[in-house]
Scaffold this motif. Structure first.
Motif, PDB file in Angstrom:
ATOM      1  N   ASN A   1      -9.267  -7.658  -1.721  1.00 55.78           N
ATOM      2  CA  ASN A   1      -8.149  -6.882  -1.140  1.00 55.78           C
ATOM      3  C   ASN A   1      -8.708  -5.822  -0.206  1.00 55.78           C
ATOM      4  OD1 ASN A   1      -6.259  -8.151  -2.700  1.00 55.78           O
ATOM      5  ND2 ASN A   1      -5.927  -6.457  -4.124  1.00 55.78           N
TER       6      ASN A   1
ATOM      7  N   SER B   1     -11.291  -2.242  -8.142  1.00 56.37           N
ATOM      8  CA  SER B   1     -12.531  -2.899  -8.572  1.00 56.37           C
ATOM      9  C   SER B   1     -13.678  -2.620  -7.609  1.00 56.37           C
ATOM     10  CB  SER B   1     -12.345  -4.412  -8.617  1.00 56.37           C
ATOM     11  OG  SER B   1     -11.170  -4.718  -9.265  1.00 56.37           O
TER      12      SER B   1
ATOM     13  N   ASP C   1     -10.766   4.756 -12.123  1.00 55.51           N
ATOM     14  CA  ASP C   1     -10.084   3.457 -12.083  1.00 55.51           C
ATOM     15  C   ASP C   1      -9.132   3.339 -10.893  1.00 55.51           C
ATOM     16  OD1 ASP C   1     -11.253   2.222 -14.267  1.00 55.51           O
ATOM     17  OD2 ASP C   1      -9.741   2.939 -15.688  1.00 55.51           O
TER      18      ASP C   1
ATOM     19  N   GLN D   1       1.105   4.041  -2.994  1.00 55.95           N
ATOM     20  CA  GLN D   1       0.908   5.473  -2.732  1.00 55.95           C
ATOM     21  C   GLN D   1       2.167   6.248  -3.147  1.00 55.95           C
ATOM     22  OE1 GLN D   1      -1.799   7.321  -1.600  1.00 55.95           O
ATOM     23  NE2 GLN D   1      -0.445   8.998  -2.163  1.00 55.95           N
TER      24      GLN D   1
ATOM     25  N   GLY E   1      -2.545   3.044 -13.620  1.00 55.72           N
ATOM     26  CA  GLY E   1      -2.776   3.490 -14.995  1.00 55.72           C
ATOM     27  C   GLY E   1      -2.627   4.985 -15.240  1.00 55.72           C
TER      28      GLY E   1
ATOM     29  N   ASP F   1      -8.377  12.007  -6.177  1.00 56.73           N
ATOM     30  CA  ASP F   1      -8.230  10.607  -5.779  1.00 56.73           C
ATOM     31  C   ASP F   1      -7.201  10.542  -4.657  1.00 56.73           C
ATOM     32  OD1 ASP F   1      -8.127   7.702  -5.738  1.00 56.73           O
ATOM     33  OD2 ASP F   1      -6.211   7.930  -6.766  1.00 56.73           O
TER      34      ASP F   1
ATOM     35  N   ASN G   1     -14.031  -0.211  -1.963  1.00 55.06           N
ATOM     36  CA  ASN G   1     -13.526   0.639  -3.065  1.00 55.06           C
ATOM     37  C   ASN G   1     -14.660   1.463  -3.652  1.00 55.06           C
ATOM     38  OD1 ASN G   1     -10.959  -0.368  -2.802  1.00 55.06           O
ATOM     39  ND2 ASN G   1     -11.116  -1.801  -4.532  1.00 55.06           N
TER      40      ASN G   1
ATOM     41  N   LEU H   1       0.830  -1.213   0.000  1.00 56.35           N
ATOM     42  CA  LEU H   1       0.000   0.000   0.000  1.00 56.35           C
ATOM     43  C   LEU H   1       0.864   1.263   0.000  1.00 56.35           C
ATOM     44  CD1 LEU H   1      -2.864  -0.868   2.533  1.00 56.35           C
ATOM     45  CD2 LEU H   1      -3.117  -0.392   0.092  1.00 56.35           C
TER      46      LEU H   1
ATOM     47  N   LYS I   1      -6.586   0.046   6.124  1.00 56.80           N
ATOM     48  CA  LYS I   1      -7.091   1.165   5.315  1.00 56.80           C
ATOM     49  C   LYS I   1      -8.586   1.283   5.556  1.00 56.80           C
ATOM     50  CE  LYS I   1      -7.304   2.604   0.523  1.00 56.80           C
ATOM     51  NZ  LYS I   1      -7.469   2.153  -0.845  1.00 56.80           N
TER      52      LYS I   1
ATOM     53  N   GLU J   1       3.576   9.692  -6.524  1.00 54.22           N
ATOM     54  CA  GLU J   1       4.070  11.050  -6.254  1.00 54.22           C
ATOM     55  C   GLU J   1       5.138  11.467  -7.271  1.00 54.22           C
ATOM     56  OE1 GLU J   1       2.190  12.283  -4.136  1.00 54.22           O
ATOM     57  OE2 GLU J   1       1.633  10.834  -2.598  1.00 54.22           O
TER      58      GLU J   1
ATOM     59  N   SER K   1     -13.891  -6.115  -4.212  1.00 61.40           N
ATOM     60  CA  SER K   1     -12.459  -6.336  -3.995  1.00 61.40           C
ATOM     61  C   SER K   1     -12.223  -7.053  -2.669  1.00 61.40           C
ATOM     62  CB  SER K   1     -11.741  -4.987  -4.010  1.00 61.40           C
ATOM     63  OG  SER K   1     -10.417  -5.123  -3.548  1.00 61.40           O
TER      64      SER K   1
HETATM   65  N1  BYC Z   1      -4.192   0.879 -12.508  1.00 61.08           N
HETATM   66  O1  BYC Z   1      -8.854  -5.385  -5.763  1.00 61.08           O
HETATM   67  P1  BYC Z   1      -8.350  -4.406  -6.737  1.00 61.08           P
HETATM   68  C1  BYC Z   1      -2.219  10.365  -5.358  1.00 61.08           C
HETATM   69  C2  BYC Z   1      -4.538  -3.165  -9.375  1.00 61.08           C
HETATM   70  S1  BYC Z   1      -3.355   9.281  -6.022  1.00 61.08           S
HETATM   71  C3  BYC Z   1      -3.423  -0.230 -12.437  1.00 61.08           C
HETATM   72  O2  BYC Z   1      -9.212  -3.965  -7.844  1.00 61.08           O
HETATM   73  P2  BYC Z   1      -7.424  -2.861  -4.606  1.00 61.08           P
HETATM   74  C4  BYC Z   1      -1.706  11.431  -6.240  1.00 61.08           C
HETATM   75  C5  BYC Z   1      -4.343  -3.265  -7.873  1.00 61.08           C
HETATM   76  O3  BYC Z   1      -3.165  -2.573  -7.457  1.00 61.08           O
HETATM   77  C6  BYC Z   1      -3.662   8.086  -4.723  1.00 61.08           C
HETATM   78  N2  BYC Z   1      -3.623  -1.224 -11.559  1.00 61.08           N
HETATM   79  O4  BYC Z   1      -7.838  -3.111  -6.092  1.00 61.08           O
HETATM   80  C7  BYC Z   1      -2.529  12.080  -7.138  1.00 61.08           C
HETATM   81  C8  BYC Z   1      -4.285  -4.751  -7.664  1.00 61.08           C
HETATM   82  O5  BYC Z   1      -2.966  -5.198  -7.990  1.00 61.08           O
HETATM   83  P3  BYC Z   1      -2.211  -6.270  -7.061  1.00 61.08           P
HETATM   84  C9  BYC Z   1      -2.723   6.905  -4.747  1.00 61.08           C
HETATM   85  C10 BYC Z   1      -4.668  -1.108 -10.716  1.00 61.08           C
HETATM   86  O6  BYC Z   1      -6.164  -3.555  -4.301  1.00 61.08           O
HETATM   87  C11 BYC Z   1      -2.006  13.057  -7.960  1.00 61.08           C
HETATM   88  C12 BYC Z   1      -5.216  -5.302  -8.748  1.00 61.08           C
HETATM   89  O7  BYC Z   1      -5.380  -4.237  -9.697  1.00 61.08           O
HETATM   90  N3  BYC Z   1      -2.886   6.117  -3.573  1.00 61.08           N
HETATM   91  O8  BYC Z   1      -1.859  10.238  -4.248  1.00 61.08           O
HETATM   92  O9  BYC Z   1      -8.583  -3.030  -3.709  1.00 61.08           O
HETATM   93  C13 BYC Z   1      -0.680  13.405  -7.884  1.00 61.08           C
HETATM   94  C14 BYC Z   1      -6.584  -5.721  -8.245  1.00 61.08           C
HETATM   95  O10 BYC Z   1      -6.938  -4.872  -7.242  1.00 61.08           O
HETATM   96  C15 BYC Z   1      -5.523  -0.005 -10.731  1.00 61.08           C
HETATM   97  C16 BYC Z   1      -3.320   4.838  -3.552  1.00 61.08           C
HETATM   98  O11 BYC Z   1      -3.607   4.264  -4.582  1.00 61.08           O
HETATM   99  C17 BYC Z   1      -5.255   1.023 -11.678  1.00 61.08           C
HETATM  100  N4  BYC Z   1      -6.034   2.123 -11.767  1.00 61.08           N
HETATM  101  O12 BYC Z   1      -7.242  -1.276  -4.699  1.00 61.08           O
HETATM  102  C18 BYC Z   1       0.148  12.750  -6.995  1.00 61.08           C
HETATM  103  C19 BYC Z   1      -3.446   4.191  -2.200  1.00 61.08           C
HETATM  104  N5  BYC Z   1      -6.483  -0.192  -9.791  1.00 61.08           N
HETATM  105  O13 BYC Z   1      -2.018  -5.571  -5.710  1.00 61.08           O
HETATM  106  C20 BYC Z   1      -0.361  11.775  -6.148  1.00 61.08           C
HETATM  107  C21 BYC Z   1      -2.819   2.857  -2.094  1.00 61.08           C
HETATM  108  C22 BYC Z   1      -6.237  -1.366  -9.206  1.00 61.08           C
HETATM  109  O14 BYC Z   1      -3.134  -7.440  -7.006  1.00 61.08           O
HETATM  110  N6  BYC Z   1      -3.389   1.873  -2.979  1.00 61.08           N
HETATM  111  N7  BYC Z   1      -5.140  -1.906  -9.749  1.00 61.08           N
HETATM  112  O15 BYC Z   1      -0.921  -6.480  -7.793  1.00 61.08           O
HETATM  113  C23 BYC Z   1      -4.531   1.182  -2.733  1.00 61.08           C
HETATM  114  O16 BYC Z   1      -5.178   1.424  -1.766  1.00 61.08           O
HETATM  115  C24 BYC Z   1      -4.965   0.103  -3.672  1.00 61.08           C
HETATM  116  O17 BYC Z   1      -3.840  -0.528  -4.170  1.00 61.08           O
HETATM  117  C25 BYC Z   1      -5.831   0.588  -4.859  1.00 61.08           C
HETATM  118  C26 BYC Z   1      -6.399  -0.662  -5.553  1.00 61.08           C
HETATM  119  C27 BYC Z   1      -6.951   1.506  -4.365  1.00 61.08           C
HETATM  120  C28 BYC Z   1      -5.012   1.333  -5.907  1.00 61.08           C
END
Ligand code: BYC
Length: 474
Positions: free
Chosen positions: A307, A302, A298, A117, A192, A214, A358, A113, A317, A121, A305
């Motif tokens: 996850n 999903s 996106d 995140q 993406g 987001d 999600n 996670l 989270k 950046e 999820s």
């Molecule tokens: N593109 O159960 P799923 C910010 C992956 S923006 C590609 O659907 P999950 C900023 C997912 O990683 C905030 N891949 O999703 C803005 C997972 O892969 P793994 C950023 C994607 O895990 C502007 C698989 O699909 N912070 O700060 O419930 C400027 C199936 O996962 C995408 C975060 O994202 C995608 N769009 O949730 C600067 C917070 N979507 O792990 C900065 C941390 C999903 O199976 N991340 N996948 O290999 C999270 O909380 C979660 O990883 C997500 C996905 C919300 C992104």
């Protein structure tokens, strides 16, 4: 809690008392600076930029303004003050003490996670690196650089956690954060949207409005985390994030205002006539909005999820503003989703609430996005025009989740791939739209001057006038 500025790395985590950690971060620092020089804002590294720098984590008066050359910006590590009474606010361990260390069983998940995140950046800085050349004013140029240095600091925030709490794996992940690059064919960024090119300022404003938002919602979710250092770091990042969304909100507002001025002057709403006059017609604004909003949808993952369910169950989270919900355990509730039925229609499906987290977060995000759209539409309405901007449906142009690859109208009505292809030009930026927008992009770098496609802002930064020399170019 005071910030120690005499250290090489400004911090409020008493870095000096942990020599090993301090040395590891001091080792990463030159790598970061090298990355910044190579992939940060191109050609403006010696400019003096009127920037705010975090100098306190006190909500009132946390920043100081002054001219800084970007490579000399004091990137540092700032966490909100620790609340000794803070308890786990959701999930299976509700009410227990929050964690100051990472529990072994959640180590890999938390690291993932934090890396996800952290990866966004520097990605955004890479995406925006060429925009300085075509800034519509010095005011906008300064805002771009403010956003860029703060995204750099947000990378520091995540790198600190990786170094301080995840040992050798964490240090390796921190290195990789500088090795993946936006749009790179071999080592792209993780999510993406962060591999989409941002070549023009309309896209930049859409990105800061929709994609940074987001960021707001993901940071709010992580600010609820039971892992207290992550929560405190995200709380402070949110303070900085507000300005980024302001840049997007007011940027789009100013584009719309300029468009309306030209419509009024020429007494027309013909897009081609408006374009010939050097402004951006509102249907084109809508198409760019459609692109960046859907790409940002996106980023929530999903609709269903497992996850997300386990992040919630384990307390890693939460939901944004978790306190607003009555039930923080969420095992007895269900959530109804409208899903494609596979034969061109939709069907309702009930899923356990925890698996829908999600979607819950995405829905709050959509409501927040609506606020700006309403504001822009009020400007259009006041000018006496019937055109209205609108957010497309969350089913439209999705690449992640149940609606991925399902062609629909912007209102979310499923349609055939052929019908979609026939309408695509009207709904998403076409090549000719992009060529037109790029043709408007010329740098305006004299104080107080503004490109013809955008109205001036209502006010300047930190009570300075709009024509202040926000960036001193040499
Ligand atoms: N593109 O159960 P799923 C910010 C992956 S923006 C590609 O659907 P999950 C900023 C997912 O990683 C905030 N891949 O999703 C803005 C997972 O892969 P793994 C950023 C994607 O895990 C502007 C698989 O699909 N912070 O700060 O419930 C400027 C199936 O996962 C995408 C975060 O994202 C995608 N769009 O949730 C600067 C917070 N979507 O792990 C900065 C941390 C999903 O199976 N991340 N996948 O290999 C999270 O909380 C979660 O990883 C997500 C996905 C919300 C992104």
């Amino acid at each position: 809690m005071t910030i120690n500025y005499s250290d090489r790395i400004p911090n409020n985590v008493d870095l000096g008392s942990n020599r090993t950690l301090q040395r590891a971060l001091e080792h990463w620092q030159p790598e970061f600076l090298k990355w910044w020089e190579e992939l940060g804002p191109k050609d403006f590294q010696v400019a003096d930029v009127y920037l705010r720098t975090a100098t306190s984590v006190d909500a009132k008066g946390w920043a100081t303004y002054g001219y800084v050359r970007m490579p000399e910006y004091r990137w540092g590590i700032f966490l909100n003050e620790r609340d000794p009474n803070r308890r786990i606010g959701f999930g299976d361990n509700f009410g227990q003490e929050v964690w100051q260390q990472v529990p072994g069983e959640y180590r890999a998940t938390l690291r993932r996670l934090i890396v996800t995140q952290g990866d966004t950046e520097p990605a955004s800085v890479e995406q925006q690196r060429m925009l300085g050349h075509t800034a519509p004013s010095l005011y906008d140029l300064r805002n771009l650089f403010q956003v860029n240095v703060e995204e750099g600091r947000h990378l520091w925030a995540m790198v600190y956690l990786l170094h301080a709490y995840f040992g050798r794996d964490g240090r390796e992940e921190a290195e990789e954060l500088l090795e993946r690059h936006s749009g790179d064919a071999d080592k792209p960024r993780i999510l993406g949207t962060f591999n989409e090119p941002i070549r023009d300022w309309l896209s930049f404003f859409m990105f800061t409005y929709f994609t940074d938002r987001d960021g707001k919602f993901q940071l709010k979710s992580l600010a609820e985390s039971s892992f207290d250092p992550l929560a405190r770091t995200c709380q402070f990042m949110l303070t900085e994030e507000a300005h980024h969304m302001f840049v997007g909100d007011t940027g789009i507002n100013r584009v719309v205002r300029r468009s309306l001025e030209v419509m009024h002057e020429l007494n027309t709403d013909d897009p081609q006539v408006i374009r010939n006059a050097g402004a951006i017609d509102l249907p084109t604004v809508q198409r760019y909005l459609n692109f960046w909003f859907t790409s940002s949808l996106d980023l929530f993952g999903s609709e269903t999820s497992s996850n997300a369910a386990s992040y919630f169950a384990n307390g890693l989270k939460g939901r944004p503003d978790e306190a607003q919900y009555e039930d923080h355990i969420a095992v007895e509730q269900a959530y109804t989703l409208e899903l494609p039925d596979g034969s061109g229609g939709t069907k309702s499906e009930q899923i356990p609430m925890r698996n829908a987290m999600n979607e819950v977060t995405r829905s709050s995000y959509v409501r927040d996005c609506e606020i700006g759209v309403k504001r822009w539409n009020r400007v259009i309405e006041k000018a006496g025009h019937s055109f209205r901007l609108a957010l497309p449906s969350t089913r439209f142009r999705r690449s992640i989740g149940n609606w991925a690859g399902v062609p629909t109208t912007p209102e979310g009505v499923p349609m055939s791939a052929e019908q979609f292809a026939a309408h695509k030009q009207a709904w998403l930026p076409s090549e000719s739209d992009q060529t037109f927008i790029l043709s408007l992009m010329h740098g305006v770098h004299q104080p107080g001057k503004m490109a013809a496609w955008i109205a001036p802002p209502d006010r300047g930064i930190n009570n300075n006038p709009v024509d202040y020399e926000y960036v001193k170019l040499h």
